[in-house]
Design a protein around this motif. Structure first.
Motif, mmCIF file in Angstrom:
data_model
loop_
_atom_site.group_PDB
_atom_site.id
_atom_site.type_symbol
_atom_site.label_atom_id
_atom_site.label_comp_id
_atom_site.label_asym_id
_atom_site.label_seq_id
_atom_site.Cartn_x
_atom_site.Cartn_y
_atom_site.Cartn_z
ATOM 1 N N GLN A 35 25.397 -17.344 32.714
ATOM 2 C CA GLN A 35 26.578 -18.147 33.007
ATOM 3 C C GLN A 35 27.567 -18.176 31.846
ATOM 4 O OE1 GLN A 35 23.443 -18.876 33.873
ATOM 5 N NE2 GLN A 35 23.325 -20.508 35.386
ATOM 6 N N THR A 36 27.074 -18.053 30.622
ATOM 7 C CA THR A 36 27.956 -18.215 29.458
ATOM 8 C C THR A 36 28.780 -16.977 29.139
ATOM 9 O OG1 THR A 36 26.248 -17.537 27.876
ATOM 10 C CG2 THR A 36 26.392 -19.892 28.411
ATOM 11 N N ALA A 37 28.539 -15.874 29.816
ATOM 12 C CA ALA A 37 29.248 -14.629 29.513
ATOM 13 C C ALA A 37 30.768 -14.805 29.580
ATOM 14 C CB ALA A 37 28.795 -13.518 30.457
ATOM 15 N N GLY A 38 31.248 -15.651 30.463
ATOM 16 C CA GLY A 38 32.689 -15.828 30.614
ATOM 17 C C GLY A 38 33.204 -17.179 30.143
ATOM 18 N N TRP A 39 32.424 -17.880 29.326
ATOM 19 C CA TRP A 39 32.826 -19.219 28.907
ATOM 20 C C TRP A 39 33.990 -19.213 27.924
ATOM 21 C CZ3 TRP A 39 28.292 -23.117 27.909
ATOM 22 C CH2 TRP A 39 27.665 -23.410 29.133
ATOM 23 N N ALA A 40 34.849 -20.215 28.086
ATOM 24 C CA ALA A 40 35.946 -20.479 27.156
ATOM 25 C C ALA A 40 35.463 -21.484 26.108
ATOM 26 C CB ALA A 40 37.142 -21.056 27.924
ATOM 27 N N GLU A 41 36.264 -21.721 25.098
ATOM 28 C CA GLU A 41 35.895 -22.670 24.041
ATOM 29 C C GLU A 41 35.627 -24.064 24.596
ATOM 30 O OE1 GLU A 41 35.071 -22.263 20.811
ATOM 31 O OE2 GLU A 41 35.189 -20.141 21.336
ATOM 32 N N THR A 42 36.358 -24.454 25.632
ATOM 33 C CA THR A 42 36.137 -25.778 26.216
ATOM 34 C C THR A 42 34.750 -25.879 26.843
ATOM 35 O OG1 THR A 42 37.251 -25.023 28.233
ATOM 36 C CG2 THR A 42 38.570 -26.282 26.638
ATOM 37 N N TRP A 44 32.067 -24.229 25.764
ATOM 38 C CA TRP A 44 31.122 -24.346 24.649
ATOM 39 C C TRP A 44 31.145 -25.762 24.075
ATOM 40 C CZ3 TRP A 44 27.346 -21.092 23.963
ATOM 41 C CH2 TRP A 44 27.465 -19.796 24.463
ATOM 42 N N ALA A 45 32.311 -26.387 24.066
ATOM 43 C CA ALA A 45 32.404 -27.774 23.594
ATOM 44 C C ALA A 45 31.595 -28.693 24.513
ATOM 45 C CB ALA A 45 33.861 -28.221 23.535
ATOM 46 N N GLU A 46 31.638 -28.435 25.813
ATOM 47 C CA GLU A 46 30.845 -29.222 26.770
ATOM 48 C C GLU A 46 29.356 -29.025 26.525
ATOM 49 O OE1 GLU A 46 31.472 -31.506 29.343
ATOM 50 O OE2 GLU A 46 33.343 -31.589 28.240
ATOM 51 N N LEU A 47 28.949 -27.790 26.198
ATOM 52 C CA LEU A 47 27.540 -27.544 25.889
ATOM 53 C C LEU A 47 27.132 -28.310 24.642
ATOM 54 C CD1 LEU A 47 24.842 -26.173 26.404
ATOM 55 C CD2 LEU A 47 25.704 -24.167 25.159
ATOM 56 N N GLU A 48 28.004 -28.373 23.650
ATOM 57 C CA GLU A 48 27.691 -29.136 22.437
ATOM 58 C C GLU A 48 27.470 -30.610 22.762
ATOM 59 O OE1 GLU A 48 30.727 -28.451 19.504
ATOM 60 O OE2 GLU A 48 30.203 -26.327 19.304
ATOM 61 N N ILE A 49 28.366 -31.182 23.545
ATOM 62 C CA ILE A 49 28.244 -32.601 23.924
ATOM 63 C C ILE A 49 26.960 -32.827 24.714
ATOM 64 C CG2 ILE A 49 29.247 -34.430 25.364
ATOM 65 C CD1 ILE A 49 32.028 -33.146 24.659
ATOM 66 N N THR A 50 26.692 -31.934 25.654
ATOM 67 C CA THR A 50 25.500 -32.078 26.481
ATOM 68 C C THR A 50 24.233 -31.926 25.646
ATOM 69 O OG1 THR A 50 26.761 -31.203 28.349
ATOM 70 C CG2 THR A 50 24.366 -31.287 28.593
ATOM 71 N N THR A 51 24.250 -31.038 24.680
ATOM 72 C CA THR A 51 23.085 -30.859 23.809
ATOM 73 C C THR A 51 22.823 -32.124 23.000
ATOM 74 O OG1 THR A 51 23.478 -28.480 23.732
ATOM 75 C CG2 THR A 51 22.054 -29.392 22.025
ATOM 76 N N LYS A 52 23.881 -32.822 22.571
ATOM 77 C CA LYS A 52 23.696 -34.115 21.889
ATOM 78 C C LYS A 52 23.021 -35.120 22.828
ATOM 79 C CE LYS A 52 25.063 -35.515 18.387
ATOM 80 N NZ LYS A 52 24.339 -35.704 17.120
ATOM 81 N N LEU A 53 23.417 -35.129 24.099
ATOM 82 C CA LEU A 53 22.785 -36.019 25.076
ATOM 83 C C LEU A 53 21.320 -35.646 25.284
ATOM 84 C CD1 LEU A 53 25.607 -36.215 27.782
ATOM 85 C CD2 LEU A 53 25.014 -37.947 26.080
ATOM 86 N N VAL A 54 21.043 -34.347 25.326
ATOM 87 C CA VAL A 54 19.662 -33.878 25.491
ATOM 88 C C VAL A 54 18.825 -34.275 24.273
ATOM 89 C CG1 VAL A 54 18.209 -31.814 25.662
ATOM 90 C CG2 VAL A 54 20.257 -32.017 27.080
#
Length: 119
Positions: A35-42, A44-54
């Motif tokens: 899924q991440t092959a076409g990700w924009a910076e926004t 990746w920022a969502e993944l960072e936030i979600t990883t903090k929640l995890v």
């Protein structure tokens, strides 16, 4: 169609201060997912936030479980999510099960069980 082949992904930013193995595995799983092959910076920022929640979840703060589930659903985290999003994965021809990946998943399941059962 998403290619189900390993991506290099991104390194988990140290500035996030992730302290649990569960959150580090979560990052690695998503950072290398098709899924991440076409990700924009926004994205990746969502993944960072979600990883903090995890990370908080694995520290015992289960209040974020539904938020984590909602976020991963938007990325196509399960077969059902991908069907709803009309995403498909193209599997490689030699679909051998990787024993290391199965071991990591079993370890993660055991860690999550201990966390949720208070043991």
């Amino acid at each position: 169609m998403l290619q189900d082949s390993p991506l290099e992904g991104r390194v988990l930013p140290k500035a996030l201060g992730i302290s649990t193995g569960g959150a580090r595995r979560f990052w690695k799983t998503w950072a290398t997912s098709p899924q991440t092959a076409g990700w924009a910076e926004t994205d990746w920022a969502e993944l960072e936030i979600t990883t903090k929640l995890v990370d908080a979840f694995y520290q015992g703060d289960t209040r974020h479980a539904s938020e984590i589930r909602m976020r991963t659903a938007k990325w196509g985290g399960t077969v059902e999510d991908r069907a709803r999003l009309r995403m498909t994965l193209e599997l490689p021809e030699n679909d051998d099960q990787d024993q290391d990946a199965m071991t990591v998943a079993a370890d993660m399941d055991e860690e999550l069980y201990r966390l949720l059962s208070g043991g």
